[in-house]
Design an enzyme around this catalytic site. Structure first.
Site, mmCIF file in Angstrom:
data_model
loop_
_atom_site.group_PDB
_atom_site.id
_atom_site.type_symbol
_atom_site.label_atom_id
_atom_site.label_comp_id
_atom_site.label_asym_id
_atom_site.label_seq_id
_atom_site.Cartn_x
_atom_site.Cartn_y
_atom_site.Cartn_z
ATOM 1 N N LYS A 1 0.845 -1.209 0.000
ATOM 2 C CA LYS A 1 0.000 0.000 0.000
ATOM 3 C C LYS A 1 0.881 1.261 0.000
ATOM 4 O O LYS A 1 2.099 1.173 0.124
ATOM 5 C CB LYS A 1 -0.912 -0.010 1.225
HETATM 6 C C1 LIG Z 1 -10.041 -2.954 -1.261
HETATM 7 C C2 LIG Z 1 -9.347 -3.792 -0.232
HETATM 8 N N1 LIG Z 1 -10.003 -4.213 0.855
HETATM 9 C C3 LIG Z 1 -9.415 -4.945 1.811
HETATM 10 C C4 LIG Z 1 -8.095 -5.318 1.705
HETATM 11 C C5 LIG Z 1 -7.497 -6.204 2.741
HETATM 12 O O1 LIG Z 1 -6.463 -5.576 3.440
HETATM 13 P P1 LIG Z 1 -5.325 -6.461 4.140
HETATM 14 O O2 LIG Z 1 -4.467 -7.012 3.063
HETATM 15 O O3 LIG Z 1 -4.609 -5.472 5.006
HETATM 16 O O4 LIG Z 1 -6.002 -7.513 4.940
HETATM 17 C C6 LIG Z 1 -7.344 -4.908 0.593
HETATM 18 C C7 LIG Z 1 -5.936 -5.278 0.440
HETATM 19 O O5 LIG Z 1 -5.333 -5.119 -0.598
HETATM 20 C C8 LIG Z 1 -7.981 -4.133 -0.403
HETATM 21 O O6 LIG Z 1 -7.320 -3.718 -1.489
#
Ligand SMILES: Cc1ncc(COP(=O)(O)O)c(C=O)c1O
Length: 370
Positions: free
Chosen positions: A187
């Site tokens: 990110k």
């Molecule tokens: C739109 C969206 N929601 C949720 C997530 C989930 O986040 P995490 O990878 O921190 O669990 C991501 C991760 O890329 C995402 O892009």
């Protein structure tokens, strides 16, 4: 020329000298490893940056969605509207709290939830909408909040990809009751893994704080008011997050420049298409293009890979994934983008020359003259 990032998911060199120094200083000071003062400091930075009343950081951006749904009281028998084109965590979070994700096609103009189709899918069981501002893009957010208000639905913003992106100057993730962010690699800032929930509602913040700490209103005191998880952060990650926040403004600016540079160099190259992006407000996380033609995306990705340039196909449409394969519907737009979309090297450390080289290779693939 600097080496072009080989793999698209190797985005930012996140453990730079600043993070290394901060972690060493913190450990030398006898720092508290679990969630404590540094975590509070990181939360304050997130709240201030997004203009939110409260921020609570957790161990990732999937669990932050689960916690948000739990705090909003969503569970068995409830339906939650989710776009069919997003990272699968948006839908999984709904299933994990025992509710039903109702998958809806996307709007091709911004790759976010199709609001008209969402409205048509509302039933008496619909309790919430998860609005995903994919890659920092969004609709007129007044339309999104109006839809939720009209049907008395909770609005949860999955702003995992939107740190640094706004709508008319207001940070994404702050239009709904709760906004959720992710700090997973790669990110725009990362703590390795990590997530955050933001809200202006004190009562929701209290619930979120309890849920992430076993349901306890007070950390370390074993009285449990509700059923909770253990999704606490660590101060060690917070030390890294604080350093990353210092780099955020620069990265937001650089991501916009990179997007603009790619767009300038490639917008006339057939069959590549860009999704309209308002760089005043939106800070695209990835450079996402659409490559029309059967198999052309795959052939282009292979051509680039052979030249040391990483790219990656965008997410699959959720209804095509095994846990959701029973879902039927018209998903023409999410199918189109998931079959044709490609992420190009997008790290903020890429130089203009790196980007030019990527674009020269892309043009060469399509037989265009420079
Ligand atoms: C739109 C969206 N929601 C949720 C997530 C989930 O986040 P995490 O990878 O921190 O669990 C991501 C991760 O890329 C995402 O892009």
């Amino acid at each position: 020329m600097a080496e072009v990032t080989k793999r698209i998911n190797q985005m930012e060199p996140w453990l730079g000298e600043e993070e290394k120094r901060a972690v060493t200083e913190y450990l030398d000071s006898g720092g508290w490893l679990t969630e404590f003062k540094k975590t509070r400091e990181f939360e304050k930075l997130i709240a201030d940056f997004t203009g939110s009343g409260y921020a609570s950081v957790v161990n990732n951006g999937t669990i932050s969605l689960v916690i948000a749904l739990m705090a909003l009281g969503i569970g068995g028998g409830d339906e939650v509207i989710v776009p069919d084109f997003t990272m699968i965590a948006s839908a999984n979070a709904v299933a994990l709290v025992g509710a039903k994700p109702v998958l809806i096609d996307i709007d091709p103009s911004n790759l976010c939830l199709d609001l008209e189709r969402a409205e048509a899918a509302i039933t008496p069981r619909t309790k919430a909408v998860i609005y995903v501002s994919l890659n920092g893009r969004c609709h007129d957010m007044n339309k999104v909040t109006a839809l939720a208000d009209k049907y008395h639905l909770h609005l949860l913003e999955d702003a995992a990809q939107s740190l640094g992106s706004r709508y008319q100057g207001k940070h994404l993730g702050t239009f709904g009751e709760i906004g959720s962010f992710s700090f997973s690699f790669p990110k725009i800032i990362t703590t390795g893994q990590g997530g955050a929930l933001v809200t202006d509602n004190e009562e929701l913040f209290r619930k979120i704080s309890m849920i992430k700490d076993f349901g306890r209103p007070q950390s370390g005191v074993d009285y449990h008011e509700i059923i909770g998880l253990n999704s606490k952060f660590t101060d060690l990650q917070a030390v890294i997050g604080i350093e990353q926040m210092r780099k955020l403004d620069w990265r937001v600016k650089r991501k916009k420049e990179i997007y603009q540079h790619y767009h300038h160099l490639l917008h006339n190259t057939e069959p590549i298409k860009f999704t309209a992006t308002n760089l005043e407000d939106c800070s695209p996380w990835f450079i996402d293009i659409v490559v029309d033609g059967e198999g052309t995306r795959e052939a282009l990705a292979k051509f680039l890979d052979e030249r040391g340039i990483g790219s990656r196909p965008v997410y699959p449409a959720i209804h095509t994934q095994p846990p959701y394969s029973g879902v039927k519907g018209d998903f023409k737009n999410s199918e189109h983008i998931s079959q044709r979309g490609l992420w190009l090297p997008s790290a903020s450390f890429l130089s203009d020359q790196d980007i030019e080289r990527v674009c020269i290779e892309i043009k060469r693939f399509f037989g265009a003259t420079q």
